[in-house]
Design a protein around this motif. Structure first.
Motif, PDB file in Angstrom:
ATOM      1  N   ILE A 113       0.846  -1.202   0.000  1.00  0.00           N
ATOM      2  CA  ILE A 113       0.000   0.000   0.000  1.00  0.00           C
ATOM      3  C   ILE A 113       0.880   1.250   0.000  1.00  0.00           C
ATOM      4  CG2 ILE A 113      -1.676   1.343   1.335  1.00  0.00           C
ATOM      5  CD1 ILE A 113      -2.793  -1.369   2.302  1.00  0.00           C
ATOM      6  N   GLY A 114       1.925   1.203   0.839  1.00  0.00           N
ATOM      7  CA  GLY A 114       2.845   2.344   0.913  1.00  0.00           C
ATOM      8  C   GLY A 114       3.491   2.616  -0.432  1.00  0.00           C
ATOM      9  N   ALA A 115       3.926   1.541  -1.083  1.00  0.00           N
ATOM     10  CA  ALA A 115       4.575   1.701  -2.384  1.00  0.00           C
ATOM     11  C   ALA A 115       3.601   2.254  -3.409  1.00  0.00           C
ATOM     12  CB  ALA A 115       5.134   0.350  -2.855  1.00  0.00           C
ATOM     13  N   TRP A 116       2.348   1.770  -3.304  1.00  0.00           N
ATOM     14  CA  TRP A 116       1.326   2.228  -4.246  1.00  0.00           C
ATOM     15  C   TRP A 116       1.049   3.727  -4.060  1.00  0.00           C
ATOM     16  CZ3 TRP A 116      -3.921   3.807  -3.592  1.00  0.00           C
ATOM     17  CH2 TRP A 116      -4.638   3.901  -4.786  1.00  0.00           C
ATOM     18  N   ILE A 117       0.969   4.145  -2.769  1.00  0.00           N
ATOM     19  CA  ILE A 117       0.741   5.565  -2.484  1.00  0.00           C
ATOM     20  C   ILE A 117       1.906   6.393  -3.010  1.00  0.00           C
ATOM     21  CG2 ILE A 117       0.603   7.284  -0.630  1.00  0.00           C
ATOM     22  CD1 ILE A 117      -1.042   5.271   0.961  1.00  0.00           C
ATOM     23  N   ALA A 118       3.130   5.882  -2.802  1.00  0.00           N
ATOM     24  CA  ALA A 118       4.305   6.614  -3.266  1.00  0.00           C
ATOM     25  C   ALA A 118       4.280   6.768  -4.778  1.00  0.00           C
ATOM     26  CB  ALA A 118       5.577   5.897  -2.826  1.00  0.00           C
ATOM     27  N   ARG A 119       3.779   5.718  -5.463  1.00  0.00           N
ATOM     28  CA  ARG A 119       3.784   5.759  -6.918  1.00  0.00           C
ATOM     29  C   ARG A 119       2.717   6.733  -7.440  1.00  0.00           C
ATOM     30  NH1 ARG A 119       1.684   2.073 -10.456  1.00  0.00           N
ATOM     31  NH2 ARG A 119       1.120   0.781  -8.717  1.00  0.00           N
ATOM     32  N   VAL A 120       1.531   6.662  -6.841  1.00  0.00           N
ATOM     33  CA  VAL A 120       0.460   7.562  -7.285  1.00  0.00           C
ATOM     34  C   VAL A 120       0.758   8.989  -6.834  1.00  0.00           C
ATOM     35  CG1 VAL A 120      -2.006   8.046  -7.174  1.00  0.00           C
ATOM     36  CG2 VAL A 120      -1.202   5.694  -7.212  1.00  0.00           C
ATOM     37  N   GLY A 121       1.376   9.132  -5.681  1.00  0.00           N
ATOM     38  CA  GLY A 121       1.672  10.461  -5.156  1.00  0.00           C
ATOM     39  C   GLY A 121       0.559  10.920  -4.237  1.00  0.00           C
ATOM     40  N   LEU A 122       0.948  11.397  -3.066  1.00  0.00           N
ATOM     41  CA  LEU A 122      -0.028  11.771  -2.048  1.00  0.00           C
ATOM     42  C   LEU A 122      -1.009  12.840  -2.524  1.00  0.00           C
ATOM     43  CD1 LEU A 122      -0.654  10.781   0.749  1.00  0.00           C
ATOM     44  CD2 LEU A 122       0.758  12.607   1.674  1.00  0.00           C
ATOM     45  N   PRO A 123      -0.518  13.941  -3.131  1.00  0.00           N
ATOM     46  CA  PRO A 123      -1.480  14.985  -3.525  1.00  0.00           C
ATOM     47  C   PRO A 123      -2.507  14.484  -4.526  1.00  0.00           C
ATOM     48  CG  PRO A 123       0.783  15.640  -4.023  1.00  0.00           C
ATOM     49  CD  PRO A 123       0.841  14.281  -3.453  1.00  0.00           C
TER      50      PRO A 123
END
Lengths: 347, 350
Positions: free
Chosen positions: B6-16
């Protein structure tokens, strides 16, 4: 002689500009001096509040807008509680302190994350904070934050959001007319002048203490200061807190002179005009003194006083004068930043 | 482990991108739940997207050539406004007016960008601060110009005398929505501004092709690693000026496209904060201060403008008072602050 000219080129240019403007504005000298003194005392704290972060190497602190907001929150509270006169003003100044310390701390912490980009961060932060301020004052007050029946007159017709102009008659001139005398039509407000004097003395004293020396060391070179055992991040946060608190008081002094609070407008241009005034006095992004601040206020606001009339008499439109002074404010900041970046590149 | 994934996915999509995307979906869901006219909302989302895309794309050349997001966008915008007012002054209409304004805006914008680029090369590392204040200065200087410029067209000057141009100029019967209405059609009540979207796609393709030419690639190299670029014999300053020229020319055309879709030309202080909104759009799309792609611009423009369009009617149902402007100010400046405070390696745009 040549060195003197080069060092003081900005104030000299502005002095000339003001002289030309004064000539064409065709206004009475007494009125001019009267207006200038009142502008000096109502802007002194805000402009001087910029000096400490400049010396701490953080450049021009556009984040003082947050301080101005803290001051305005203090003012709004006293209006709600209807606390009048001198003590009403003092209470709003007291309320603004914890708020501005908190805001200053946040600003400083953010600046520590964006070292080298403090000015653009401060500028954007001031816009961001204005959004949050709007959210609180325009949307939440009266909707989520309850307002008593007695104070419902301070809300917009819809029942949510503060009115655009809040009358500060309850403590207008609380400081300015605390003790004053007149020479002709020129009013000399003694207390604000004394307070400005005290502030200058305090700044002078600050830079003779250990903390002041640390601030200067951090401003000259962060890395050397770090090696010398100075808590650089801490010193930077303290500098910003000082600046923010002074700006809050400055905004209150400004408001007690104006006598009304433009809820959504009074704070917006504070940063730009204070920074421009300081630069007009001959300060740069990394060097500023109390004298430059005072001289800058006098010159910059002299231009403010004469420009609408001069614009009307020269070009047939007072609005040209208005736009001109806004252009001067932005332009002087732009030029100062260019010169700063230029010098830094040369080094 | 799932958390890591999940963390990696968030990093890839980007938080903003994630936050704004979720927010947008929530707003649309709320809009459907509140029985709002979704066909109109989706239609104006598409229009706002087409209106703003070129102005957001205009940031890519400067970011890629290493001068950071172009806060000096007003330099280009002003050129576009001048040529658009000239088109009305010369009594041109429809596509002639648009073609004239756009055709003249490109060289003018490029010239302004050339001057601005020369300035930026002298202030490396401070481009954003200098750009912002130079942008503010030019907008207030041009305010004086709008007041004194010798225009005569009765559609632009004040009806009862007084000096200068009006604050907003109505484009009706001039070039009001001519691109939007070109080949426009309806799908299930949603009005598709075909011409506008086609033009936006054309701009994307054009920029994409340009970034793959020899000059475009050289610009990217100059931006991502100036020392290396210098070592390989590329003239860093020259390519940075190119970036600024293209950016300002695109902004000049962009404001004309924006205005024709909006139906009004906004003069005086209107362009003041425009650069900030465009910068925040591209940052929401996942760009950083050093790297931006056309995909970033497309996603960001859609998310940011979609959010603003959807927020207004939904907020009006839920919140008393006007919240859309507040949302715009908080989101756009919040995202720029987020980008500023991120630790990034390489590049020296500040």
């Amino acid at each position: 002689m040549k060195g003197f000219l080069r060092r003081n080129i900005v104030p000299i240019v502005f002095l000339t500009l003001c002289a030309i403007g004064f000539y064409y504005a065709k206004m009475s000298a007494a009125f001019f001096v009267h207006d200038l003194i009142s502008r000096l005392v109502r802007n002194s704290f805000i402009v001087i509040s910029l000096i400490i972060p400049v010396l701490a190497g953080m450049g021009l602190n556009f984040g003082i807008v947050l301080g101005a907001m803290a001051g305005q929150f203090g003012a709004i509270f006293t209006v709600f509680w209807e606390i009048e006169g001198f003590w009403g003003f003092m209470l709003s100044a007291a309320i603004s302190v914890p708020l501005s310390v908190l805001f200053g701390w946040w600003t400083g912490a953010l600046f520590n994350r964006t070292k080298g980009k403090e000015m653009i961060t401060g500028l954007i932060l001031s816009f961001f904070a204005n959004g949050v301020y709007l959210l609180i004052c325009l949307v939440l007050v009266g909707w989520i934050i309850p307002v008593s029946e007695d104070n419902a007159y301070l809300l917009l017709p819809g029942g949510a959001g503060l009115v655009n102009t809040i009358d500060l008659g309850i403590w207008q001139y609380a400081i300015d007319k605390f003790f004053y005398f007149k020479i002709g039509i020129i009013t000399i407000p003694v207390l604000p002048l004394a307070l400005t004097g005290l502030l200058c003395l305090w700044i002078w004293h600050l830079f003779r203490t250990k903390l002041g020396q640390d601030i200067r060391a951090v401003g000259q070179n962060r890395h050397i200061a770090e090696v010398a055992g100075i808590g650089v991040d801490r010193v930077r946060i303290i500098s910003v807190i000082f600046s923010t608190v002074l700006a809050a008081w400055g905004q209150l002094l400004f408001l007690q002179n104006m006598g009304s609070l433009q809820t959504y407008g009074s704070h917006v241009q504070v940063g730009t005009f204070a920074v421009a005034a300081l630069l007009v006095g001959g300060a740069t992004v990394n060097r500023a003194t109390v004298w430059q601040a005072l001289l800058g206020i006098l010159l910059f606001h002299a231009l403010f006083i004469v420009s609408p009339n001069a614009g009307k008499n020269l070009m047939g439109s007072a609005q040209i004068g208005e736009f001109f002074r806004v252009f001067v404010a932005y332009g002087i900041i732009g030029v100062a930043l260019v010169l700063h970046a230029w010098q830094r590149k040369k080094q | 482990m799932p958390e890591n994934r999940i963390g990696a996915w968030i990093a890839r999509v980007g938080l903003p991108r994630l936050i704004i995307g979720v927010f947008l979906i929530a707003l649309v869901a709320a809009g459907i739940a509140l029985n709002l006219p979704m066909d109109q909302i989706v239609g104006s989302m598409l229009t706002r997207f087409g209106m703003n895309l070129l102005l957001v794309l205009a940031l890519i050349p400067t970011i890629q050539s290493g001068s950071g997001p172009n806060f000096g966008l007003p330099f280009g915008i002003i050129c576009g406004l001048i040529t658009a007012t000239l088109a009305i002054e010369l009594d041109l209409r429809n596509f002639t007016a648009l073609a004239f304004a756009v055709g003249l805006a490109i060289p003018m914008g490029a010239f302004a960008g050339w001057l601005y680029g020369l300035l930026l090369n002298r202030v490396k590392g401070q481009e954003m601060t200098v750009g912002t204040y130079m942008g503010f200065s030019i907008v207030s200087l041009m305010s004086i110009f709008w007041l004194v410029a010798p225009y005569h067209s009765p559609e632009m000057i004040w009806p009862y005398g007084g000096s200068g141009l009006r604050v907003t100029i109505v484009l009706k019967d001039r070039m009001d929505q001519i691109l939007d209405k070109l080949l426009a059609f309806d799908i299930g009540g949603i009005a598709i501004p075909t011409g506008l979207l086609l033009f936006a796609i054309l701009c994307c393709v054009g920029l994409w092709l340009f970034m793959r030419t020899k000059t475009g690639i050289a610009m990217t190299i100059v931006g991502s690693n100036p020392r290396f670029a210098e070592a390989t014999g590329l003239n860093v300053n020259k390519y940075r000026v190119y970036g600024s020229m293209i950016s300002c020319a695109m902004a000049a055309v962009g404001i004309i496209i924006y205005s024709q879709s909006f139906g009004f030309l906004q003069l005086y202080q209107a362009p003041l904060y425009m650069a900030l909104y465009m910068v925040s759009a591209i940052l929401i799309g996942g760009a950083s201060l050093q790297r931006a792609t056309i995909t970033h611009a497309i996603i960001g423009t859609f998310l940011f403008n979609g959010l603003l369009v959807a927020a207004l009617p939904v907020a009006n149902e839920v919140v008393p008072g006007d919240i859309s402007e507040v949302v715009r100010v908080i989101i756009s400046n919040g995202i720029i602050l987020y980008a500023l405070s991120r630790k990034e390696e390489g590049g020296y745009a500040k």
